[in-house]
Enzyme design. Structure first.
Site, PDB file in Angstrom:
ATOM      1  N   SER A 183       0.831  -1.260  -0.234  1.00  0.00           N
ATOM      2  CA  SER A 183      -0.004  -0.165  -0.101  1.00  0.00           C
ATOM      3  C   SER A 183       1.037   1.326  -0.155  1.00  0.00           C
ATOM      4  O   SER A 183       1.830   1.583  -0.878  1.00  0.00           O
ATOM      5  CB  SER A 183      -1.014  -0.059   0.952  1.00  0.00           C
ATOM      6  N   HIS A 210      -7.919  -5.045  -0.654  1.00  0.00           N
ATOM      7  CA  HIS A 210      -6.796  -4.492  -0.412  1.00  0.00           C
ATOM      8  C   HIS A 210      -5.708  -5.418   0.375  1.00  0.00           C
ATOM      9  O   HIS A 210      -4.549  -5.150   0.381  1.00  0.00           O
ATOM     10  CB  HIS A 210      -6.957  -3.289   0.372  1.00  0.00           C
TER      11      HIS A 210
END
Length: 698
Positions: free
Chosen positions: A558, A673
């Site tokens: 991320s 995610h």
């Protein structure tokens, strides 16, 4: 709330070049021939991703390391020896559980007495595998919110494939069924919370114009049972430029507080108390966080100094003030925890009679209880280990019952029950999935380019030979005030340490290890400080002869994917392996993709020429150079990640391919995610990553 063409020579610290990180910004070309890869589920883009997967998987899964690692990982993820994490709701302990027989998982509950047993008897509430099969959907559990204090009705959220967006349905606990004609919300990045049995506070996609530029709701409404969602009453309407608007309730034994929170930016918010006379703004600094409410005391953690009534409360402090007095323009601020240079608050929670504060000193946890006595806060330490990471797992609003966990790099996570005895009781613990006896943890400090003291943890064999050839992996994040703390990982132990690797966690600026100032030091145009901190850790490991560039790998996900993307483009000679997971990489378009607009305060605004003048220096996608020798980077992402767009990784790989720069790529076609939607997918991704690292760094 995350990288060769040529072999690298082992360099000593003295021979590392001095790097000038400035670049000629006039040469950056923002035209993008790979925009077609931003079509997330477009046929052409998915065909491209599958073709990349096929090449990478054919190589990695054929290596001898892969299958043994995958099988060991899956056995851990599916292990029945894991303890079920508790969530206190009234008289029950709730838990969501996945294993080999329940790939999607079970939502279940039990009593406190049963939970204390080695093998509790569970009452199954929702079998997600059965539900997914019956409905023909790829459901992934996304959580639940229940009506207090009875907990008979819940709002259950389900995600397709692990995306942030979810559908919400009302669930009746006594009958264990979804409520016909109950509260139901279509798929959106929204949130709903019961106000009472027949009223829900809801922020969701109400149709065109109802979402912010960041993809979150900008309108909060009251939705009454038996009425269509379209007739819900507006509580508050934000701006399209806001990050989002959320409505929820804070429940205490004495009072219930309906709240509406508007986030103009990622690090600022305006919070309102909602009542019969409408909304009342709570006058605290915009960047302060409301942690909890205890006996009408509003507990606030400060991200900047707050001056009130002639007294200044310092950045990093936890303070309280009577909420009604504050709304009336009165009241006195009381200190709960005051900051120091080596400490940071890592979590705040409340139980019936006390407030719990989890803080770190030099990235090691300390847990304290705070009682309100005659208007002042009294502190005492909780009897808990202090050499690793503590997490407050679950608390009760209505009793003094709570759970916390402790872990460190070599100690399996233990669960402690508190509030029922004089001292916390170790109730459950994970089994040791690898033999920790040969290893030790050490903490080191080094100096960054500007002289800042930067800590890092190293996990290695006790008899480590300092011969500069040990395969070494550095993990870091460096953003959004997210701290990287000691944590037990079976996959790191089995897949890396037992294979001869050294594991390092770098506590670089941008994180929260030393409070808000540590984070703010590396925001926006100052992001280079995060990279310099990381280089200082890498160079210290090389100077100590733990490793050398030929054996040094880095990993981040991320915002940490952006970190490692910049590290390998700035200093390719320093690393020989890079794992870049669900990353941000295109900083020219990051704010146009999914939730990216919400991160402008962290990174900068590429549409502002002044910001882009320095932001482009921190855009890995724009800093690739076909004439440089880069390490062979392994990129991973997920098609169903609706937070960080998979096009960041896709476009980076496509550009590298066209430049003739070697890389590996794996895109999970579902997974959100986190990169994986179930245990098998998680086990596979980890096995792929460590197979790659072992091959590149040994």
């Amino acid at each position: 709330m995350s990288r060769t063409l040529a072999s690298l020579l082992a360099l000593t610290l003295g021979s590392l070049p001095v790097i000038n990180h400035a670049m000629d910004t006039s040469t950056v070309n923002t035209d993008d021939p790979y925009l077609w890869l931003e079509d997330i589920e477009g046929e052409k883009a998915l065909d491209w991703a599958r073709a990349q997967n096929e090449k990478s998987l054919a190589e990695l899964e054929a290596r001898p390391e892969f299958q043994p690692l995958f099988e060991k990982n899956l056995a851990v993820y599916d292990s029945q020896d894991r303890y079920p994490s508790p969530s206190i709701r009234g008289e029950h302990i709730y838990n969501f559980w996945r294993d080999a027989e329940h790939e999607r998982g079970l939502w279940r509950r039990t009593t406190f007495d049963e939970y204390r047993k080695a093998e509790p008897a569970w009452e199954i509430l929702i079998d997600l595998d059965a539900l997914a099969e019956a409905e023909g959907e790829n459901w992934v559990w996304a959580g639940s919110s229940c009506l207090q204090p009875g907990y008979e009705r819940c709002l259950v959220s389900l995600s397709r494939g692990g995306a942030d967006a979810s559908v919400t349905r009302e669930f009746d606990l006594p009958s264990k069924t979804f409520v016909d004609d109950g509260f139901q919300l279509p798929e959106a990045k929204g949130f709903a919370s019961f106000m009472d049995r027949d009223t829900v506070m809801v922020s969701t996609d109400f149709g065109p114009g109802s979402m912010t530029e960041s993809g979150y709701p900008r309108i909060a409404k009251l939705w009454r049972r038996g009425t269509p969602l379209e007739q819900a009453e507006v509580i508050h309407e934000g701006q399209a430029s806001d990050i989002g608007v959320w409505a929820y309730q804070v429940h205490t034994p004495e009072r219930v507080y309906p709240m509406v929170q508007v986030a103009p930016t990622f690090f600022s918010q305006k919070t309102y108390l909602f009542g019969d006379d409408g909304l009342k703004a709570i006058p605290i600094p915009a960047d302060a966080n409301i942690e909890t409410i205890f006996r009408n005391q509003l507990l606030v953690s400060l991200k900047s100094d707050w001056t009130r009534d002639g007294k200044t409360w310092s950045q990093g402090a936890l303070v309280s003030i009577d909420l009604d007095d504050l709304l009336a323009g009165e009241g006195t601020v009381q200190p709960v925890v005051l900051p120091d240079a080596r400490s940071a608050i890592d979590g705040v929670a409340r139980i019936r009679d006390r407030v719990l504060v989890n803080r770190m000193t030099d990235v090691r946890s300390r847990l304290t209880e705070h009682r309100l006595v005659d208007g002042q806060w009294k502190e005492r330490d909780v009897d808990a280990p202090t050499m690793g990471q503590i997490n407050i797992v679950s608390t009760s609003d209505d009793s003094n019952h709570w759970f916390f966990s402790y872990t460190d790099f070599l100690t399996p996570t233990s669960l402690f029950e508190a509030g029922t005895a004089e001292a916390p009781v170790r109730l459950k613990e994970l089994p040791a999935f690898f033999n920790a006896d040969p290893f030790e943890v050490s903490q080191h400090f080094t100096r960054s380019a500007d002289g800042t003291r930067v800590p890092y943890f190293m996990v290695a064999r006790k008899d480590l030979d300092l011969n500069a050839s040990n395969p070494t992996l550095i993990w870091a994040y460096g953003g959004f005030e997210v701290s990287q703390t000691p944590n037990y990982s079976a996959t790191i132990g089995m897949d890396w340490l037992e294979q001869g690797g050294v594991y390092v966690v770098a506590n670089i600026r941008g994180g929260g290890e030393y409070g808000p100032a540590w984070h703010q030091a590396a925001q926006r145009e100052n992001r280079q400080k995060s990279y310099d901190d990381f280089y200082a850790v890498a160079e210290d490991l090389i100077a100590r002869k733990v490793t050398s560039p030929a054996h040094l790998g880095i990993r981040g996900g991320s915002g940490g994917g952006l970190l490692v993307g910049m590290l390998f483009t700035q200093r390719p000679e320093l690393f020989n392996a890079v794992v870049c997971q669900v990353p941000l990489l295109d900083m020219w378009r990051f704010d146009k993709l999914l939730a990216g607009a919400s991160w402008v305060e962290e990174y900068g605004d590429p549409d502002n020429p002044d910001d882009w003048a320095w932001l482009q220096n921190y855009s890995p996608y724009h800093n690739l150079d076909a004439d440089k020798d880069y390490p062979r980077v392994f990129f991973t992402t997920s098609t169903r990640d609706d937070r960080v767009h998979p096009a960041h990784a896709r476009k980076m790989v496509a550009k590298m391919n066209d430049m003739g720069l070697p890389n590996l790529y794996y895109e999970n076609i579902e997974g959100g995610h986190g990169g994986a939607a179930n245990n098998r997918q998680s086990a596979r991704v980890q096995a792929l990553i460590y197979t790659y690292l072992l091959h590149e760094l040994r």
